[in-house]
Write a protein that holds these residues in place. Structure first.
Motif, PDB file in Angstrom:
ATOM      1  N   TRP A  14     -20.089 -49.282  23.036  1.00  0.00           N
ATOM      2  CA  TRP A  14     -21.378 -48.790  23.524  1.00  0.00           C
ATOM      3  C   TRP A  14     -22.235 -49.872  24.196  1.00  0.00           C
ATOM      4  O   TRP A  14     -23.368 -49.628  24.537  1.00  0.00           O
ATOM      5  CB  TRP A  14     -22.162 -48.190  22.363  1.00  0.00           C
ATOM      6  CG  TRP A  14     -22.195 -49.073  21.145  1.00  0.00           C
ATOM      7  CD1 TRP A  14     -23.019 -50.117  20.912  1.00  0.00           C
ATOM      8  CD2 TRP A  14     -21.330 -48.976  20.023  1.00  0.00           C
ATOM      9  NE1 TRP A  14     -22.746 -50.697  19.708  1.00  0.00           N
ATOM     10  CE2 TRP A  14     -21.703 -50.016  19.123  1.00  0.00           C
ATOM     11  CE3 TRP A  14     -20.271 -48.126  19.666  1.00  0.00           C
ATOM     12  CZ2 TRP A  14     -21.060 -50.221  17.908  1.00  0.00           C
ATOM     13  CZ3 TRP A  14     -19.643 -48.328  18.448  1.00  0.00           C
ATOM     14  CH2 TRP A  14     -20.024 -49.369  17.585  1.00  0.00           C
ATOM     15  N   LYS A  18     -21.119 -45.787  30.637  1.00  0.00           N
ATOM     16  CA  LYS A  18     -19.886 -45.218  31.186  1.00  0.00           C
ATOM     17  C   LYS A  18     -19.743 -45.660  32.640  1.00  0.00           C
ATOM     18  O   LYS A  18     -20.679 -45.552  33.428  1.00  0.00           O
ATOM     19  CB  LYS A  18     -19.948 -43.694  31.100  1.00  0.00           C
ATOM     20  CG  LYS A  18     -18.665 -42.972  31.506  1.00  0.00           C
ATOM     21  CD  LYS A  18     -18.843 -41.480  31.306  1.00  0.00           C
ATOM     22  CE  LYS A  18     -17.568 -40.736  31.722  1.00  0.00           C
ATOM     23  NZ  LYS A  18     -16.437 -41.029  30.843  1.00  0.00           N
ATOM     24  N   GLU A  22     -15.195 -43.722  36.239  1.00  0.00           N
ATOM     25  CA  GLU A  22     -14.835 -42.549  35.461  1.00  0.00           C
ATOM     26  C   GLU A  22     -15.640 -41.323  35.876  1.00  0.00           C
ATOM     27  O   GLU A  22     -15.150 -40.193  35.820  1.00  0.00           O
ATOM     28  CB  GLU A  22     -15.023 -42.829  33.973  1.00  0.00           C
ATOM     29  CG  GLU A  22     -14.082 -43.890  33.430  1.00  0.00           C
ATOM     30  CD  GLU A  22     -14.286 -44.114  31.940  1.00  0.00           C
ATOM     31  OE1 GLU A  22     -14.976 -43.300  31.292  1.00  0.00           O
ATOM     32  OE2 GLU A  22     -13.744 -45.109  31.418  1.00  0.00           O
ATOM     33  N   ASP A  23     -16.915 -41.581  36.261  1.00  0.00           N
ATOM     34  CA  ASP A  23     -17.763 -40.472  36.718  1.00  0.00           C
ATOM     35  C   ASP A  23     -18.880 -41.059  37.572  1.00  0.00           C
ATOM     36  O   ASP A  23     -19.732 -41.795  37.069  1.00  0.00           O
ATOM     37  CB  ASP A  23     -18.353 -39.719  35.527  1.00  0.00           C
ATOM     38  CG  ASP A  23     -19.153 -38.491  35.935  1.00  0.00           C
ATOM     39  OD1 ASP A  23     -19.445 -38.343  37.148  1.00  0.00           O
ATOM     40  OD2 ASP A  23     -19.503 -37.693  35.048  1.00  0.00           O
ATOM     41  N   ALA A  26     -22.445 -40.899  36.216  1.00  0.00           N
ATOM     42  CA  ALA A  26     -22.724 -41.414  34.880  1.00  0.00           C
ATOM     43  C   ALA A  26     -23.893 -42.393  34.840  1.00  0.00           C
ATOM     44  O   ALA A  26     -24.765 -42.308  33.971  1.00  0.00           O
ATOM     45  CB  ALA A  26     -21.469 -42.079  34.308  1.00  0.00           C
TER      46      ALA A  26
END
Length: 319
Positions: A14, A18, A22-23, A26
């Motif tokens: 954490w 992100k 990946e996105d 995000a």
């Protein structure tokens, strides 16, 4: 022998948001989350702390800050002084009077100026109470063994006028004194003679009143208006109802107090008991007020008397 090496912590999942790989959305979504008021720590969320539901927490903090500091500084007993914020020192009152008088010479029929002149003249007369409250502050300030002796200390509402005069008297003799200021909708300043480490500001009048009484061993009320009357009658009621131990309540300026409040009529009409007239006493000046306070405590061999004569260190009173 095996050589010790410094432990190297590995990164936790954490510690980074992100990744975009990946996105693509995000990073923006995480930023929006972290900017949301709900993500703030409660102690850093001003809107939350000022909400209706957290009033109990604010009341506790309002009380606790001053309490912890006064305890740390060994403040055991207070002599509380109330009085008008409007009463000025003599040179200031005279300057105001002369300024209005000068304007009136050029406009002698101005009704508003005539009213201002009467008020300014009255303030010159009332300035004698500023001088007297300053003297009372010196009397309290000189009662200790030095600047670090906070066992018996002067306390005021922290504002101008009579409050300033009393704090100033303690300042004159190098003694510390307390000012309990109140946060108001309009801008206001503490008077400059309060000890910096004992200058407090409260949000709630109720908590301020509590601190006025919590360590009080005497109340001295000089001429004043709504605020002074409010504090005076609050304490008279607490003593009358036995909610707090009896303390000497001294009203300075007999002529003023006899005109403002007819206590005898209250007794005659059955609104108070004749014995209630013994809760307070009226005097003319600082010397009489201080003699009465010392005599009252000496006659009863109270904690305050023992602090002076035996060096006792009692706990402060309860309200």
């Amino acid at each position: 022998m095996r050589k010790k090496t410094k432990h190297k912590w590995h990164e936790l999942p954490w510690q980074h948001p992100k990744p975009k790989s990946e996105d693509p959305k995000a990073e923006r979504l995480v930023r929006e989350l972290m900017e949301s008021p709900t993500y703030r720590l409660a102690e850093e969320d001003r809107e939350f702390l000022q909400s209706h539901e957290t009033r109990g927490v604010r009341l506790e903090l309002d009380y606790m800050k001053a309490e912890l500091i006064m305890t740390e500084l060994d403040v055991q007993h207070t002599i509380v002084v109330f009085g008008s914020a409007r009463i000025k020192e003599r040179k200031t009152a005279l300057a105001t009077f002369k300024e209005v008088e000068k304007k009136l010479v050029a406009d002698s029929d101005n009704v508003k100026l005539l009213a201002q002149l009467r008020e300014a003249e009255r303030m010159v007369e009332m300035s004698t109470y500023y001088d007297d409250a300053r003297k009372f502050g010196r009397l309290v300030g000189n009662s200790g063994t030095g600047p670090e002796d906070n066992r018996v200390i002067l306390m005021t509402g922290g504002g101008p006028g009579i409050m300033e005069a009393a704090n100033r008297g303690a300042y004159d003799v190098g003694a510390k004194s307390i000012g309990l200021n109140i946060n108001l909708p309009h801008e206001q300043y503490p008077n400059p003679y309060i000890s910096p480490e004992l200058c407090f500001q409260f949000h709630y009048f109720a908590i301020r009143k509590l601190h006025f009484m919590l360590r009080a061993q005497a109340l001295v009320a000089y001429p004043g208006g709504f605020g002074t009357l409010d504090e005076l009658f609050e304490i008279l009621t607490l003593v009358q109802t036995r909610k707090t131990p009896e303390i000497p309540v001294v009203l300075v300026g007999k002529r003023y107090w006899e005109r403002i409040v007819n206590f005898e009529i209250l007794a005659e009409e059955g609104m108070i008991s004749p014995d209630d007239l013994e809760i307070f006493t009226m005097v003319e000046n600082a010397d009489e007020a201080w003699r009465h306070i010392i005599g009252w405590h000496t006659d009863r061999r109270t904690h305050l008397y023992r602090v002076y004569t035996e060096g006792e260190k009692p706990q402060h009173g309860k309200v």
